[in-house]
Design an enzyme around this catalytic site. Structure first.
Site, PDB file in Angstrom:
ATOM      1  N   ASP A 151       0.839  -1.206   0.000  1.00 56.61           N
ATOM      2  CA  ASP A 151       0.000   0.000   0.000  1.00 56.61           C
ATOM      3  C   ASP A 151       0.875   1.258   0.000  1.00 56.61           C
ATOM      4  O   ASP A 151       0.620   2.221  -0.736  1.00 56.61           O
ATOM      5  CB  ASP A 151      -0.913  -0.034   1.233  1.00 56.61           C
ATOM      6  CG  ASP A 151      -2.045   0.980   1.160  1.00 56.61           C
ATOM      7  OD1 ASP A 151      -2.440   1.364   0.045  1.00 56.61           O
ATOM      8  OD2 ASP A 151      -2.543   1.378   2.228  1.00 56.61           O
ATOM      9  N   ASN A 173      -2.276 -11.150  -4.274  1.00 56.28           N
ATOM     10  CA  ASN A 173      -2.102 -12.596  -4.315  1.00 56.28           C
ATOM     11  C   ASN A 173      -0.780 -12.921  -3.634  1.00 56.28           C
ATOM     12  O   ASN A 173       0.293 -12.507  -4.106  1.00 56.28           O
ATOM     13  CB  ASN A 173      -2.078 -13.096  -5.771  1.00 56.28           C
ATOM     14  CG  ASN A 173      -3.455 -13.018  -6.394  1.00 56.28           C
ATOM     15  OD1 ASN A 173      -4.448 -13.395  -5.771  1.00 56.28           O
ATOM     16  ND2 ASN A 173      -3.532 -12.491  -7.605  1.00 56.28           N
ATOM     17  N   LYS A 175       1.900 -15.448  -3.011  1.00 59.70           N
ATOM     18  CA  LYS A 175       2.271 -16.668  -3.727  1.00 59.70           C
ATOM     19  C   LYS A 175       3.290 -17.511  -2.968  1.00 59.70           C
ATOM     20  O   LYS A 175       3.277 -18.731  -3.059  1.00 59.70           O
ATOM     21  CB  LYS A 175       2.825 -16.301  -5.107  1.00 59.70           C
ATOM     22  CG  LYS A 175       1.724 -15.726  -6.018  1.00 59.70           C
ATOM     23  CD  LYS A 175       2.285 -15.220  -7.318  1.00 59.70           C
ATOM     24  CE  LYS A 175       1.176 -14.920  -8.301  1.00 59.70           C
ATOM     25  NZ  LYS A 175       0.488 -16.122  -8.794  1.00 59.70           N
ATOM     26  N   ARG A 196     -10.339  10.668 -11.713  1.00 60.80           N
ATOM     27  CA  ARG A 196      -9.736  10.687 -10.372  1.00 60.80           C
ATOM     28  C   ARG A 196      -9.203   9.325  -9.968  1.00 60.80           C
ATOM     29  O   ARG A 196      -8.669   9.167  -8.869  1.00 60.80           O
ATOM     30  CB  ARG A 196     -10.783  11.163  -9.345  1.00 60.80           C
ATOM     31  CG  ARG A 196     -11.131  12.668  -9.502  1.00 60.80           C
ATOM     32  CD  ARG A 196     -12.359  13.019  -8.673  1.00 60.80           C
ATOM     33  NE  ARG A 196     -12.191  12.676  -7.284  1.00 60.80           N
ATOM     34  CZ  ARG A 196     -13.171  12.216  -6.486  1.00 60.80           C
ATOM     35  NH1 ARG A 196     -14.396  12.038  -6.957  1.00 60.80           N
ATOM     36  NH2 ARG A 196     -12.920  11.934  -5.241  1.00 60.80           N
ATOM     37  N   LYS A 197      -9.344   8.317 -10.837  1.00 67.62           N
ATOM     38  CA  LYS A 197      -8.901   6.956 -10.463  1.00 67.62           C
ATOM     39  C   LYS A 197      -7.486   6.683 -10.979  1.00 67.62           C
ATOM     40  O   LYS A 197      -7.211   6.865 -12.164  1.00 67.62           O
ATOM     41  CB  LYS A 197      -9.870   5.917 -11.035  1.00 67.62           C
ATOM     42  CG  LYS A 197     -11.215   5.925 -10.316  1.00 67.62           C
ATOM     43  CD  LYS A 197     -12.189   4.932 -10.905  1.00 67.62           C
ATOM     44  CE  LYS A 197     -12.942   5.537 -12.059  1.00 67.62           C
ATOM     45  NZ  LYS A 197     -14.120   4.755 -12.467  1.00 67.62           N
TER      46      LYS A 197
END
Ligand SMILES: CCCCCCCCCCCCCCCC(=O)SCCNC(=O)CCNC(=O)[C@H](O)C(C)(C)COP(=O)(O)OP(=O)(O)OC[C@H]1O[C@@H](n2cnc3c(N)ncnc32)[C@H](O)[C@@H]1OP(=O)(O)O
Length: 230
Positions: A151, A173, A175, A196-197
């Site tokens: 993050d 994921n 792994k 805005r994404k």
């Protein structure tokens, strides 16, 4: 995250006003720690982290990459964030003690990391050494700690490309488990920006790149200055 953050989550702990007495003394002491640039080698860094750091510092000299100090984000962005989004009713003592989660452990015990960015290529690389307090399954790094650093890395990537953002979605994921106290390489890049994404992807590999530990995609939303967060 954040780090990370045109702001200095690291540096400014959401407001510097501390009134008096022991709170003020405590704050002064912790500020010295908080103001330090944590994205520089310290004695807890192992050989791998130091080698990667040196390797990327050489790339920085060549010009395309830049090291991101932990204490040198734009105070203006920080002020803007505070003014626009932070609830003015929050108690000042509490706010003055706030600090970035990933920089709140003593050296070597938690998150040791340094990030480098390549703005032309919209990439951020993070070298992360997971300290012993980040254990999940015995001998391995906690998945939440891995998510935190993904993050922070993708968040920094989104921030450099899109300004003040927050995480709306994070998919990981897992792994292979990451051995505790080892160093991993987190590479993130902007995939696309739609209004805005901001869509970012990230992979986490061993230092020799042979092992793929995790893959992730993140969605960050550029904050609307006209909307309150809470
Ligand atoms: C000083 C400055 C600091 C700067 C910073 C820099 C940081 C650099 C380092 C970072 C290092 C730390 C990294 C930690 C980062 C956190 O820890 S953030 C904390 C965790 N995240 C949160 O708490 C966010 C909680 N969510 C929210 O507050 C709100 O949902 C948001 C994300 C602000 C968006 O709300 P909004 O502005 O009202 O946006 P909204 O109109 O709902 O949606 C806008 C668009 O996005 C879409 N969308 C929204 N959410 C989603 C979703 N989950 N899935 C799909 N689409 C979505 C909507 O559908 C909409 O699409 P369009 O209709 O435009 O096509």
């Amino acid at each position: 995250m954040s780090s990370t953050l045109g702001l200095s989550w690291d540096q400014h702990h959401l407001g510097q006003e501390v009134q008096m007495g022991s709170v003020a003394r405590r704050s002064f002491a912790s500020e010295n720690v908080v103001n330090r640039d944590h994205a520089l080698p310290n004695p807890s860094w192992n050989k791998d982290l130091r080698l990667l750091f040196d390797q990327f510092m050489r790339k920085c000299e060549a010009g395309s990459w830049k090291r991101l100090p932990s204490n040198n984000h734009s105070p203006q962005s920080f002020q803007d964030f505070q003014t626009r989004f932070v609830d003015p009713k929050l108690p000042k003592e509490q706010i003055s003690q706030a600090r970035l989660f990933t920089r709140s452990f003593e050296d070597g015990l938690g998150f040791e990391y340094v990030m480098f960015c390549n703005d032309a290529e919209k990439r951020v690389v993070c070298f992360f050494q997971a300290g012993p307090y980040l254990q999940g399954a015995p001998g391995f790094t906690h998945g939440g700690a891995i998510a935190t650093m993904i993050d922070a890395t993708t968040g920094m990537c989104a921030f450099r490309a899109g300004g003040v953002v927050m995480t709306a979605n994070l998919n990981i994921n897992y792994k292979r488990p990451i051995p505790l106290c080892s160093v991993v390489v987190m590479k993130s890049q902007i995939d696309k920006v739609e209004g805005r994404k901001v869509f970012v992807s990230c992979n986490v590999r061993s230092v020799d790149e042979e092992t793929l530990y995790s893959e992730a995609t993140s969605l960050f939303i550029k904050l609307d200055p006209n909307k309150k967060l809470a």
